[in-house]
Design a protein around this motif. Sequence first.
Motif, short mmCIF file in Angstrom:
data_model
loop_
_atom_site.label_atom_id
_atom_site.label_comp_id
_atom_site.label_asym_id
_atom_site.label_seq_id
_atom_site.Cartn_x
_atom_site.Cartn_y
_atom_site.Cartn_z
N TYR A 136 -19.47 121.46 -29.35
CA TYR A 136 -20.24 122.68 -29.61
C TYR A 136 -19.60 123.53 -30.70
N ASP A 137 -18.29 123.52 -30.83
CA ASP A 137 -17.57 124.05 -31.97
C ASP A 137 -17.88 125.51 -32.27
N ALA A 138 -17.32 126.40 -31.44
CA ALA A 138 -17.48 127.82 -31.69
C ALA A 138 -16.74 128.27 -32.94
N ALA A 139 -15.92 127.40 -33.52
CA ALA A 139 -15.19 127.73 -34.75
C ALA A 139 -16.13 127.96 -35.92
N ARG A 140 -17.34 127.42 -35.85
CA ARG A 140 -18.32 127.65 -36.92
C ARG A 140 -18.65 129.13 -37.07
N PHE A 141 -18.45 129.90 -36.01
CA PHE A 141 -18.79 131.31 -36.01
C PHE A 141 -17.54 132.19 -36.05
N GLY A 142 -16.40 131.63 -36.42
CA GLY A 142 -15.17 132.41 -36.52
C GLY A 142 -14.53 132.72 -35.18
N MET A 143 -14.82 131.92 -34.14
CA MET A 143 -14.33 132.21 -32.80
C MET A 143 -13.53 131.04 -32.23
N GLU A 144 -12.76 130.37 -33.08
CA GLU A 144 -12.09 129.17 -32.61
C GLU A 144 -10.87 129.44 -31.76
N VAL A 145 -10.33 130.64 -31.80
CA VAL A 145 -9.09 130.92 -31.10
C VAL A 145 -9.38 131.80 -29.89
N PHE A 146 -9.26 131.26 -28.69
CA PHE A 146 -9.36 132.07 -27.48
C PHE A 146 -7.99 132.66 -27.22
N ARG A 147 -7.88 133.95 -27.26
CA ARG A 147 -6.61 134.63 -27.14
C ARG A 147 -6.23 134.85 -25.67
N SER A 187 -3.69 137.01 -24.97
CA SER A 187 -3.24 138.39 -24.93
C SER A 187 -4.40 139.33 -25.25
N PRO A 188 -4.62 140.35 -24.42
CA PRO A 188 -5.72 141.28 -24.71
C PRO A 188 -5.49 142.09 -25.98
N ARG A 189 -4.28 142.22 -26.41
CA ARG A 189 -3.98 143.01 -27.61
C ARG A 189 -4.39 142.29 -28.89
N GLN A 190 -4.71 141.01 -28.79
CA GLN A 190 -5.14 140.24 -29.95
C GLN A 190 -6.62 139.87 -29.90
N ALA A 191 -7.33 140.35 -28.89
CA ALA A 191 -8.73 139.97 -28.70
C ALA A 191 -9.64 141.18 -28.88
N ASP A 192 -10.84 140.93 -29.35
CA ASP A 192 -11.81 142.01 -29.46
C ASP A 192 -13.13 141.69 -28.75
N LEU A 193 -13.22 140.55 -28.11
CA LEU A 193 -14.39 140.19 -27.31
C LEU A 193 -13.91 139.67 -25.96
N MET A 194 -14.35 140.32 -24.89
CA MET A 194 -14.02 139.85 -23.55
C MET A 194 -15.25 139.15 -22.99
N ILE A 195 -15.09 137.86 -22.67
CA ILE A 195 -16.15 137.11 -22.03
C ILE A 195 -15.81 137.03 -20.55
N VAL A 196 -16.52 137.79 -19.73
CA VAL A 196 -16.29 137.77 -18.28
C VAL A 196 -17.13 136.63 -17.74
N SER A 227 -15.26 137.34 -37.47
CA SER A 227 -13.87 137.18 -37.07
C SER A 227 -13.62 137.67 -35.65
N LEU A 228 -14.53 137.36 -34.74
CA LEU A 228 -14.33 137.74 -33.33
C LEU A 228 -13.30 136.82 -32.69
N TRP A 229 -12.40 137.40 -31.94
CA TRP A 229 -11.43 136.61 -31.18
C TRP A 229 -11.64 136.91 -29.70
N PRO A 230 -12.20 135.96 -28.96
CA PRO A 230 -12.46 136.21 -27.54
C PRO A 230 -11.21 136.12 -26.69
N ALA A 231 -11.19 136.93 -25.64
CA ALA A 231 -10.11 136.87 -24.65
C ALA A 231 -10.49 135.86 -23.58
N THR A 232 -9.53 135.12 -23.10
CA THR A 232 -9.79 134.16 -22.03
C THR A 232 -9.77 134.91 -20.70
N PHE A 233 -10.92 135.04 -20.09
CA PHE A 233 -11.03 135.71 -18.79
C PHE A 233 -12.03 134.95 -17.94
N GLY A 234 -11.71 133.71 -17.63
CA GLY A 234 -12.57 132.87 -16.81
C GLY A 234 -12.23 133.03 -15.35
#
Length: 184
Positions: free
Chosen positions: A50-61, A63-72, A27-34
């Motif tokens: 590629y469908d990252a939703a297969r791994f529970g990561m379909e929602v790029f957040r 708001s940082p308060r709703q994310a637990d993975l930051m992809i820099v 249930s990782l929710w990545p933050a959008t930080f492109g």
Amino acid sequence: MGVEEQLPAGVLLTTIEGLSGYMRKASLWPATFGLACCAIEMMTTGAPRYDAARFGMEVFRASPRQADLMIVAGRVSQKMAPVLRQIYDQMPNPKWVLAMGVCASSGGMFNNYAIVQGVDHVVPVDMYLPGCPPRPEMLLDAFLKLHEDIQSGKLGANRLVEIEANEEVALNALPSSQLKGLMR
């Protein structure tokens, strides 16, 4: 062959850390930080092909308060570094950071005063993804490796000690221009 055949008594024993890690990895929710060209590849990973939703990561957040993975994804300028740290500090615990691309990992081809020579000088990084820019398949592979790390991670006070030790090592690291090795 189902779970019923593996567990004849119908009882499954596990630890709290094991169960919690299993739930967190799915249930990782990545933050959008492109920040640069790597962001296009990151967006492609969330697309249907590629469908990252297969791994529970379909929602790029957003708001940082709703994310637990930051992809820099991309290069970090000196002006962007305090913003990056502020967004990292706003994320709830537990949180993870993935440095996507050679620019985020080590400054890449931008060896000058305006670009941070590795995002690990600003935030603690859990996973480095090389490439310029890395393909979506590589990002999916990094997600799977990060899932393994999350599932075997510590909880509570043990996690805080682990994070502080990693951050101390990252903040005391030498800049890449001062490193000595096979390339110099």
